[in-house]
Scaffold this motif. Sequence first.
Motif, PDB file in Angstrom:
ATOM      1  N   PRO A 226      61.871  16.381  25.302  1.00  0.00           N
ATOM      2  CA  PRO A 226      61.433  15.056  24.830  1.00  0.00           C
ATOM      3  C   PRO A 226      60.063  15.078  24.161  1.00  0.00           C
ATOM      4  CG  PRO A 226      62.369  14.894  27.034  1.00  0.00           C
ATOM      5  CD  PRO A 226      62.233  16.357  26.737  1.00  0.00           C
ATOM      6  N   LYS A 227      59.127  15.821  24.719  1.00  0.00           N
ATOM      7  CA  LYS A 227      57.784  15.878  24.128  1.00  0.00           C
ATOM      8  C   LYS A 227      57.808  16.614  22.789  1.00  0.00           C
ATOM      9  CE  LYS A 227      55.136  15.430  28.415  1.00  0.00           C
ATOM     10  NZ  LYS A 227      54.426  14.207  28.044  1.00  0.00           N
ATOM     11  N   ALA A 228      58.631  17.663  22.710  1.00  0.00           N
ATOM     12  CA  ALA A 228      58.754  18.392  21.445  1.00  0.00           C
ATOM     13  C   ALA A 228      59.373  17.508  20.367  1.00  0.00           C
ATOM     14  CB  ALA A 228      59.602  19.650  21.649  1.00  0.00           C
ATOM     15  N   SER A 229      60.348  16.690  20.745  1.00  0.00           N
ATOM     16  CA  SER A 229      60.998  15.790  19.791  1.00  0.00           C
ATOM     17  C   SER A 229      60.035  14.733  19.274  1.00  0.00           C
ATOM     18  CB  SER A 229      62.216  15.131  20.435  1.00  0.00           C
ATOM     19  OG  SER A 229      63.198  16.091  20.758  1.00  0.00           O
ATOM     20  N   VAL A 230      59.223  14.182  20.170  1.00  0.00           N
ATOM     21  CA  VAL A 230      58.232  13.184  19.756  1.00  0.00           C
ATOM     22  C   VAL A 230      57.258  13.799  18.753  1.00  0.00           C
ATOM     23  CG1 VAL A 230      56.274  11.789  20.530  1.00  0.00           C
ATOM     24  CG2 VAL A 230      58.410  11.779  21.834  1.00  0.00           C
ATOM     25  N   ALA A 231      56.788  15.014  19.044  1.00  0.00           N
ATOM     26  CA  ALA A 231      55.859  15.682  18.133  1.00  0.00           C
ATOM     27  C   ALA A 231      56.505  15.918  16.769  1.00  0.00           C
ATOM     28  CB  ALA A 231      55.407  17.008  18.741  1.00  0.00           C
ATOM     29  N   ALA A 232      57.774  16.345  16.774  1.00  0.00           N
ATOM     30  CA  ALA A 232      58.475  16.596  15.511  1.00  0.00           C
ATOM     31  C   ALA A 232      58.615  15.320  14.694  1.00  0.00           C
ATOM     32  CB  ALA A 232      59.854  17.198  15.797  1.00  0.00           C
ATOM     33  N   ASN A 233      58.924  14.220  15.354  1.00  0.00           N
ATOM     34  CA  ASN A 233      59.178  12.960  14.657  1.00  0.00           C
ATOM     35  C   ASN A 233      57.910  12.261  14.188  1.00  0.00           C
ATOM     36  OD1 ASN A 233      61.990  13.148  14.909  1.00  0.00           O
ATOM     37  ND2 ASN A 233      61.960  12.246  16.953  1.00  0.00           N
ATOM     38  N   THR A 234      56.807  12.482  14.904  1.00  0.00           N
ATOM     39  CA  THR A 234      55.556  11.809  14.540  1.00  0.00           C
ATOM     40  C   THR A 234      54.644  12.695  13.701  1.00  0.00           C
ATOM     41  OG1 THR A 234      54.445  12.543  16.578  1.00  0.00           O
ATOM     42  CG2 THR A 234      55.628  10.421  16.652  1.00  0.00           C
ATOM     43  N   GLY A 235      54.894  13.994  13.708  1.00  0.00           N
ATOM     44  CA  GLY A 235      54.019  14.909  12.982  1.00  0.00           C
ATOM     45  C   GLY A 235      52.677  15.103  13.649  1.00  0.00           C
ATOM     46  N   GLN A 236      52.624  14.826  14.941  1.00  0.00           N
ATOM     47  CA  GLN A 236      51.383  14.978  15.689  1.00  0.00           C
ATOM     48  C   GLN A 236      51.693  15.600  17.044  1.00  0.00           C
ATOM     49  OE1 GLN A 236      49.254  11.300  16.041  1.00  0.00           O
ATOM     50  NE2 GLN A 236      49.546  10.746  13.911  1.00  0.00           N
ATOM     51  N   GLY A 237      50.812  16.502  17.478  1.00  0.00           N
ATOM     52  CA  GLY A 237      51.026  17.127  18.773  1.00  0.00           C
ATOM     53  C   GLY A 237      50.741  18.606  18.715  1.00  0.00           C
ATOM     54  N   PRO A 238      51.368  19.378  19.574  1.00  0.00           N
ATOM     55  CA  PRO A 238      51.085  20.811  19.627  1.00  0.00           C
ATOM     56  C   PRO A 238      51.509  21.530  18.351  1.00  0.00           C
ATOM     57  CG  PRO A 238      53.018  20.279  20.942  1.00  0.00           C
ATOM     58  CD  PRO A 238      52.404  18.975  20.550  1.00  0.00           C
ATOM     59  N   ASP A 239      50.813  22.608  18.053  1.00  0.00           N
ATOM     60  CA  ASP A 239      51.208  23.447  16.915  1.00  0.00           C
ATOM     61  C   ASP A 239      52.423  24.283  17.266  1.00  0.00           C
ATOM     62  OD1 ASP A 239      48.668  23.309  14.943  1.00  0.00           O
ATOM     63  OD2 ASP A 239      47.978  23.350  17.022  1.00  0.00           O
ATOM     64  N   LEU A 240      52.455  24.756  18.508  1.00  0.00           N
ATOM     65  CA  LEU A 240      53.504  25.642  18.994  1.00  0.00           C
ATOM     66  C   LEU A 240      54.139  25.050  20.237  1.00  0.00           C
ATOM     67  CD1 LEU A 240      51.247  28.791  18.808  1.00  0.00           C
ATOM     68  CD2 LEU A 240      53.386  28.646  17.527  1.00  0.00           C
ATOM     69  N   VAL A 241      55.445  25.192  20.352  1.00  0.00           N
ATOM     70  CA  VAL A 241      56.146  24.801  21.578  1.00  0.00           C
ATOM     71  C   VAL A 241      57.016  25.966  22.012  1.00  0.00           C
ATOM     72  CG1 VAL A 241      57.742  23.212  22.695  1.00  0.00           C
ATOM     73  CG2 VAL A 241      56.185  22.363  20.925  1.00  0.00           C
ATOM     74  N   TRP A 242      56.809  26.391  23.249  1.00  0.00           N
ATOM     75  CA  TRP A 242      57.646  27.430  23.848  1.00  0.00           C
ATOM     76  C   TRP A 242      58.571  26.713  24.820  1.00  0.00           C
ATOM     77  CZ3 TRP A 242      55.902  31.578  27.902  1.00  0.00           C
ATOM     78  CH2 TRP A 242      56.911  32.517  28.049  1.00  0.00           C
ATOM     79  N   GLY A 243      59.814  26.517  24.370  1.00  0.00           N
ATOM     80  CA  GLY A 243      60.723  25.671  25.110  1.00  0.00           C
ATOM     81  C   GLY A 243      62.005  26.361  25.514  1.00  0.00           C
ATOM     82  N   LEU A 244      63.096  25.581  25.583  1.00  0.00           N
ATOM     83  CA  LEU A 244      64.331  26.031  26.195  1.00  0.00           C
ATOM     84  C   LEU A 244      65.517  25.908  25.247  1.00  0.00           C
ATOM     85  CD1 LEU A 244      62.381  24.910  28.533  1.00  0.00           C
ATOM     86  CD2 LEU A 244      64.439  24.786  29.910  1.00  0.00           C
ATOM     87  N   TYR A 245      66.444  26.829  25.402  1.00  0.00           N
ATOM     88  CA  TYR A 245      67.744  26.795  24.744  1.00  0.00           C
ATOM     89  C   TYR A 245      67.626  26.604  23.225  1.00  0.00           C
ATOM     90  CZ  TYR A 245      70.157  26.370  29.294  1.00  0.00           C
ATOM     91  OH  TYR A 245      70.649  26.579  30.564  1.00  0.00           O
ATOM     92  N   SER A 246      68.395  25.623  22.744  1.00  0.00           N
ATOM     93  CA  SER A 246      68.564  25.426  21.303  1.00  0.00           C
ATOM     94  C   SER A 246      67.704  24.297  20.763  1.00  0.00           C
ATOM     95  CB  SER A 246      70.037  25.134  21.005  1.00  0.00           C
ATOM     96  OG  SER A 246      70.527  24.107  21.853  1.00  0.00           O
ATOM     97  N   PHE A 247      66.614  23.953  21.454  1.00  0.00           N
ATOM     98  CA  PHE A 247      65.858  22.759  21.057  1.00  0.00           C
ATOM     99  C   PHE A 247      65.317  22.828  19.628  1.00  0.00           C
ATOM    100  CE2 PHE A 247      62.183  25.220  21.863  1.00  0.00           C
ATOM    101  CZ  PHE A 247      61.044  24.510  21.490  1.00  0.00           C
ATOM    102  N   PRO A 248      65.006  23.998  19.034  1.00  0.00           N
ATOM    103  CA  PRO A 248      64.558  23.975  17.626  1.00  0.00           C
ATOM    104  C   PRO A 248      65.609  23.399  16.683  1.00  0.00           C
ATOM    105  CG  PRO A 248      63.992  26.069  18.642  1.00  0.00           C
ATOM    106  CD  PRO A 248      64.902  25.352  19.602  1.00  0.00           C
ATOM    107  N   ALA A 249      66.889  23.521  17.042  1.00  0.00           N
ATOM    108  CA  ALA A 249      67.959  23.009  16.190  1.00  0.00           C
ATOM    109  C   ALA A 249      68.034  21.488  16.196  1.00  0.00           C
ATOM    110  CB  ALA A 249      69.311  23.589  16.621  1.00  0.00           C
ATOM    111  N   LEU A 250      67.312  20.835  17.100  1.00  0.00           N
ATOM    112  CA  LEU A 250      67.313  19.369  17.125  1.00  0.00           C
ATOM    113  C   LEU A 250      66.567  18.780  15.933  1.00  0.00           C
ATOM    114  CD1 LEU A 250      66.573  18.699  20.908  1.00  0.00           C
ATOM    115  CD2 LEU A 250      68.692  18.119  19.700  1.00  0.00           C
ATOM    116  N   PHE A 251      65.590  19.519  15.408  1.00  0.00           N
ATOM    117  CA  PHE A 251      64.776  19.020  14.290  1.00  0.00           C
ATOM    118  C   PHE A 251      64.462  20.189  13.353  1.00  0.00           C
ATOM    119  CE2 PHE A 251      62.738  18.857  18.482  1.00  0.00           C
ATOM    120  CZ  PHE A 251      61.979  20.018  18.465  1.00  0.00           C
TER     121      PHE A 251
END
Length: 437
Positions: free
Chosen positions: A89-114
């Motif tokens: 959820p936090k990675a998605s918010v950052a992707a949609n707003t263009g603000q937040g962490p530069d890097l996200v080390w997350g889980l599974y296929s989450f890069p494919a969401l955005f």
Amino acid sequence: MAVSMRRRSFLGGLAVSGVIGAGHLDVFARAWAETAEWKPEPNASLSLLRWKRFVPSEDEAFMRLVDAFIKATGVRISVTNESYDDIQPKASVAANTGQGPDLVWGLYSFPALFPSKCLPVDDVAASLERKYGPWLPAAAAYGRIKGRWLAIPVAFTGSGINYRISSLKKAGFSSFPANTEEFLELCKGLKRNNTPAGMALGHATGDANSWLHWALWAHGGGLVDRNEKIVINSPETTKSLEYVKALYETFIPGTVSWNDSSNNKAFLAGDLHLTVNGVSIYATAKTDNPRIAEDMDHAPLPIGPAGKPTEFTLAFPILAYTYTKAPNACKAFMAFMMDAANYCPWLNDAQGYLVEPLSAYPANPVWAKDPKLGAIAGGVKRSLAAGGSAPVSERIAAALAEFIVVDMYAGYCTGREDVRGAMRMAERSAQRIFRNA
């Protein structure tokens, strides 16, 4: 020239050995930075969001790696940690707003969401593959989306059955069952002896998704086929639902509300004697409860009617956003953390919780020094990716993030739905995502 030759010799020796002492980490980092393919932007500053640690020694080793990179490159890096369930959820918010962490080390296929928000890292992936490749199939499935590398698959968690040896024997088994029918009989025996099994049926991003997808695929079912046609309403899914409910009836109470740490706590408390997890339970037990650790072992998930391994291992990809002001610094850090001289000691300190995504890293002593980790290491090579037979895509990632498969099983096991109702519920949820497939 002499200095350059010595530097290349130093780096090459470390790459072959795959080990580096803590006292030499800063020296290695400085030498690495001088020859790195990516030169960080002047005065670069990065923020990194990662999942919360399950093995403290892993986190400590990672932060030493971060500190060495900071000293060698001058790039400032701040690291924050979130639970498994909060990363996406936090990675998605950052992707949609263009603000937040530069890097996200997350889980599974989450890069494919955005996908359009991810900085392409084809060059980093190619460089790592030249050194340590090829990429394992499941790793490539998570990193390369529609032909572009949008993330670097840093590692998998070595997931498998965690069980108490004495409880297995008391239930009448001399070795761990290799098929689903015998596995069910084992769980029934564990319940009779008041040494129960238990796996999460709540929104546990790692634990529930991993074992319930295994159960679906083990019976020949799937949410969608290779062309993303919805196929969840099937005889194979029916059989898997009935099988999981039979397992659920042997479980310790409360598994429907479990998150990713619940089974760890129950196992270490002595209330749980079998579960699906990484080695974090075992790693913690070795320090906090050696008696439980001595009585523990690991096994692959059993083979079902499909007749082949259908394991689903948690992947940890790292991405950078297109909005970052320091793309070269992001790429440099990805390459640095995956360099064998850093990566292998870090993996060793993870005590088996992390498993390599590339096939030709130097042999790591963590897998040889403890025979109880063998089943964990092998699972990654057998693992399917999030789509099963379908390539990882934005739709596949969305279905996983919405817990469609998990909710189907939880609905049937708790009696909220009958078999047909549970499958229809999953089918309707899938139709919202795959309606244009």
